[in-house]
Design a protein around this motif. Structure first.
Motif, PDB file in Angstrom:
ATOM      1  N   ILE B 109      -6.922  37.085 -16.488  1.00  0.00           N
ATOM      2  CA  ILE B 109      -6.599  37.935 -17.647  1.00  0.00           C
ATOM      3  C   ILE B 109      -7.904  38.500 -18.192  1.00  0.00           C
ATOM      4  O   ILE B 109      -8.869  37.778 -18.399  1.00  0.00           O
ATOM      5  N   ASN B 110      -7.946  39.818 -18.368  1.00  0.00           N
ATOM      6  CA  ASN B 110      -9.185  40.472 -18.781  1.00  0.00           C
ATOM      7  C   ASN B 110      -8.870  41.747 -19.570  1.00  0.00           C
ATOM      8  O   ASN B 110      -8.821  42.837 -19.001  1.00  0.00           O
ATOM      9  N   PRO B 111      -8.659  41.614 -20.886  1.00  0.00           N
ATOM     10  CA  PRO B 111      -8.296  42.788 -21.691  1.00  0.00           C
ATOM     11  C   PRO B 111      -9.295  43.935 -21.557  1.00  0.00           C
ATOM     12  O   PRO B 111      -8.897  45.103 -21.561  1.00  0.00           O
ATOM     13  N   LEU B 112     -10.589  43.610 -21.423  1.00  0.00           N
ATOM     14  CA  LEU B 112     -11.595  44.673 -21.323  1.00  0.00           C
ATOM     15  C   LEU B 112     -11.381  45.546 -20.095  1.00  0.00           C
ATOM     16  O   LEU B 112     -11.754  46.709 -20.076  1.00  0.00           O
ATOM     17  N   GLY B 114      -8.327  45.884 -18.829  1.00  0.00           N
ATOM     18  CA  GLY B 114      -6.915  46.249 -18.868  1.00  0.00           C
ATOM     19  C   GLY B 114      -6.001  45.344 -18.054  1.00  0.00           C
ATOM     20  O   GLY B 114      -4.916  45.752 -17.664  1.00  0.00           O
ATOM     21  N   PRO B 117      -1.506  39.489 -18.816  1.00  0.00           N
ATOM     22  CA  PRO B 117      -0.781  38.466 -18.055  1.00  0.00           C
ATOM     23  C   PRO B 117       0.302  39.062 -17.150  1.00  0.00           C
ATOM     24  O   PRO B 117       0.582  38.528 -16.079  1.00  0.00           O
ATOM     25  N   THR B 142     -15.778  31.142 -16.232  1.00  0.00           N
ATOM     26  CA  THR B 142     -16.233  32.302 -17.000  1.00  0.00           C
ATOM     27  C   THR B 142     -15.369  32.375 -18.248  1.00  0.00           C
ATOM     28  O   THR B 142     -14.373  31.655 -18.365  1.00  0.00           O
ATOM     29  N   VAL B 143     -15.721  33.284 -19.167  1.00  0.00           N
ATOM     30  CA  VAL B 143     -14.913  33.450 -20.376  1.00  0.00           C
ATOM     31  C   VAL B 143     -13.477  33.821 -19.983  1.00  0.00           C
ATOM     32  O   VAL B 143     -12.510  33.288 -20.536  1.00  0.00           O
ATOM     33  N   GLU B 144     -13.319  34.696 -18.981  1.00  0.00           N
ATOM     34  CA  GLU B 144     -11.986  35.143 -18.566  1.00  0.00           C
ATOM     35  C   GLU B 144     -11.221  34.028 -17.852  1.00  0.00           C
ATOM     36  O   GLU B 144     -10.019  33.847 -18.088  1.00  0.00           O
ATOM     37  N   ASP B 146     -11.648  30.873 -18.186  1.00  0.00           N
ATOM     38  CA  ASP B 146     -11.338  29.860 -19.180  1.00  0.00           C
ATOM     39  C   ASP B 146     -10.131  30.277 -20.030  1.00  0.00           C
ATOM     40  O   ASP B 146      -9.226  29.477 -20.268  1.00  0.00           O
ATOM     41  N   ALA B 147     -10.096  31.548 -20.472  1.00  0.00           N
ATOM     42  CA  ALA B 147      -8.972  32.021 -21.287  1.00  0.00           C
ATOM     43  C   ALA B 147      -7.682  31.970 -20.473  1.00  0.00           C
ATOM     44  O   ALA B 147      -6.623  31.577 -20.975  1.00  0.00           O
ATOM     45  N   LEU B 150      -6.518  28.382 -20.296  1.00  0.00           N
ATOM     46  CA  LEU B 150      -5.928  27.939 -21.567  1.00  0.00           C
ATOM     47  C   LEU B 150      -4.521  28.512 -21.737  1.00  0.00           C
ATOM     48  O   LEU B 150      -3.606  27.838 -22.204  1.00  0.00           O
ATOM     49  N   TYR B 151      -4.363  29.759 -21.340  1.00  0.00           N
ATOM     50  CA  TYR B 151      -3.065  30.435 -21.464  1.00  0.00           C
ATOM     51  C   TYR B 151      -2.031  29.774 -20.543  1.00  0.00           C
ATOM     52  O   TYR B 151      -0.918  29.461 -20.964  1.00  0.00           O
TER      53      TYR B 151
END
Ligand SMILES: Nc1ncnc2c1ncn2[C@@H]1O[C@H](COP(=O)(O)OP(=O)(O)O)[C@@H](O)[C@H]1O
Ligand SMILES: [Mg+2]
Ligand SMILES: [Zn+2]
Lengths: 378, 195
Positions: B109-112, B114, B117, B142-144, B146-147, B150-151
């Motif tokens: 998942i990477n909003p930056l 686009g 999920p 990485t931050v992505e 890891d997110a 968590l999701y």
């Protein structure tokens, strides 16, 4: 650690040359726009991999050239160490670092040579933008704790992801909870690091301010966390940040960015409990900056690692005689190699016992170098 | 239609990490090559497109409906290891420590960029949980990554399935794919429960 000799190539207006430095005090003397700051900048680049006067590395490469280079031979208690940095023009500037002749990634090169620079632009630190104060603080933390760089970058990245997510229509609340959780975890690390460093700064500034100011006003360096007012801190930084995000969620969703967090932190310099940025005179603010910079050097010097070099770019002419004397006295406690640039030797309060090497800079070239003692006429 | 040079350059430039310049370099190399590389690559590409697809269950490349891992009855179907890329599966297989099945997300998942999920096969993962006792989230630290972990944990835990992550050892910023065999084996063996 001191730099024995430095070579520059296609660096700003500096003529390609090798300079032999004095192990303790070096004075670069010359009229305006001759290249004094450029030479100091070359020394700083070698240690910090950036400039102290611009964030655009391309400005350092001589007009019309593709690659600028600086290299030096340093002496670390008799052991020779070689450092080299090249800047290559491109869509963005590429930095190539070499340590002992071997190409070394910037993250591993950083910290092998350390420097603290003080230049006229720093004098606006107290009353200027919060970004500049955050940058000052963060860089100080990086220099004493290199691990902070990765922590800080991870936090910034999570902030960008959260903001980007907030701007998307109809966000999935479950996923927003995840971004909050991550932001809180990474943000709390940054807040705790800054809190700790500000406590150290507060203690050091307290000692140095009086000697620069020459009076008894009580200075203070306070942490102003970027958690909007009205939310009292209870428990850890993480708990506080979590509460702030929860409260600010509707606002964040509406505005499309994160309104609370370490990205809004500030560092407040005070005198007798009053913020200098609002109430200070120009003189008091300058005194506070001098005390901050002396504290910065002290904190870096006592952390593990090579002794930092000190660069004072044209600072003496900006300060009055009392602040100048106090600054030089405070700095003389640290046996660092010093680089001073000035248009007039008489601006520098170097006592008759101080030995230094004077370099005359003219149109990018050093036309004369000689060893002398004392700048103050008897 | 554009001439073959332009067509191939544009096609190659769609590959990750390949820009216009690199694509052009490949094209001119193939043109000048006298060993038959262009035909060989064209043939291999056609076979890849015709004969291979992604496993219907886990998303790993496969010649049939199900990949070699999903169709191997000796593998523990009660264990699913979620990874970002097929290369991560190969890295984990090299450790020879893991005998469960996989689920390849082909991204995080990477909003930056686009990627939400809904762009990842997450519903497919949730549909596989019946009879599964543990899901290992072997996503890059990485931050992505890891997110995303968590999701996924929030979606999987309510189903009563244990969720774990490989233990430390895989350095921050280092991909699973690049971790050495011993480090990765150790990280998988000492995985920790989440939440
Ligand atoms: N990239 C560059 N290429 C060539 N000349 C430059 C470059 N950057 C700055 N200069 C010139 O170098 C000169 C020296 O600047 P500086 O080091 O700031 O001088 P000083 O500190 O002695 O006042 C200036 O005249 C400036 O225009
Ligand atoms: Mg200057
Ligand atoms: Zn499969």
């Amino acid at each position: 650690m001191f730099i024995r000799r430095l070579t520059t190539r296609a660096f700003r207006n500096l003529a390609a040359a090798t300079v032999e430095f004095h192990p303790s005090v070096n004075v670069i003397l010359g009229a305006n726009a001759q290249g004094k700051t450029s030479l100091a900048e070359a020394v700083y680049l070698l240690a910090a991999l950036r400039s102290f006067r611009t964030s655009q590395l391309r400005e350092l490469i001589r007009h019309g050239e593709a690659i600028a280079g600086v290299s030096a031979e340093a002496d670390d208690g008799g052991v020779i160490q070689n450092f080299a940095v090249e800047l290559e023009r491109g869509p963005s500037v590429t930095r190539i670092c070499r340590y002992q002749g071997h190409e070394t990634p910037p993250a591993r090169y950083a910290g092998k040579l350390r420097a603290v620079a003080f230049h006229p632009g720093d004098l606006g630190l107290v009353a200027g933008l919060p970004e500049a104060r955050r940058r000052f603080l963060d860089r100080l933390i990086f220099s004493v704790s290199p691990a902070y760089l990765a922590e800080y970058q991870a936090f910034q990245h999570s902030l960008r992801q959260r903001n980007s997510f907030l701007r998307q229509g109809a966000p999935d609340m479950e996923l927003l909870d995840v971004y909050d959780e991550q932001f809180v975890r990474l943000g709390a690390v940054v807040m705790e690091r800054r809190e700790k460093m500000i406590a150290e700064l507060n203690e050091a500034v307290d000692r140095h301010y009086a000697s620069v100011a020459g009076d008894g006003e009580k200075p203070g360096v306070r942490y102003e966390p970027g958690v909007s007012s009205g939310l009292a801190r209870e428990g850890s930084a993480a708990d506080w940040l979590r509460a702030a995000l929860e409260r600010g969620r509707p606002r964040d969703l509406e505005r499309g960015f994160t309104g609370d967090g370490p990205h809004c932190d500030d560092l407040d310099l005070q005198l007798d409990q009053k913020p200098l940025r609002k109430f200070g005179s120009q003189g008091q603010r300058r005194t506070a900056v001098v005390a901050l910079k002396v504290s910065e050097l002290e904190i870096i010097a006592r952390s593990p690692g090579p002794r930092p070099l000190l660069l004072l770019d044209d600072v003496a002419s900006e300060l009055d005689l009392r602040r100048n004397r106090a600054l030089f006295e405070a700095l003389s406690v640290h046996p660092a190699q010093v680089f001073l640039t000035t248009t007039e030797l008489s601006h520098l309060p170097l006592g008759p016992a101080t030995e230094f090497r004077e370099f005359a800079m003219e149109q990018g070239a050093i036309t004369q170098a000689r060893d002398r003692r004392g700048t103050e006429s008897p | 239609m554009a001439d073959p040079i332009q067509q191939l350059t544009a096609a190659l430039a769609r590959l990750p990490g390949v820009g216009e310049k690199t694509a052009q370099r490949f094209v001119f190399f193939l043109l000048a090559d006298r060993t038959g590389a262009a035909r060989e690559i064209a043939h291999a590409l056609a076979r890849l497109a015709d004969e291979m697809s992604l496993c219907r269950q886990c998303g790993f490349p496969s010649q049939g409906e199900l990949c070699a891992y999903c169709s191997d009855p000796r593998r523990d179907g009660g264990l699913i290891c979620v990874v970002q890329n097929p290369q991560d599966v190969l890295a984990i297989e090299r450790t020879a420590e893991y005998r469960g099945r996989y689920h390849v997300l082909h991204g995080v998942i990477n909003p930056l960029e686009g990627v939400g999920p809904d762009r990842l096969p997450i519903r497919e993962l949730l549909a596989r949980l019946d009879g599964v006792s543990e899901v290992i989230l072997a996503l890059n630290p990485t931050v992505e990554g890891d997110a995303t972990a968590l999701y996924l944990q929030r979606l999987i835990s309510p189903a009563g399935v244990k969720v774990t992550r490989p233990a430390t050892g895989v350095a921050v910023g280092m991909g699973i794919e690049y971790a050495d065999k011993a480090t990765l084996a150790q990280a998988i063996n000492s995985r920790r429960g989440m939440g």
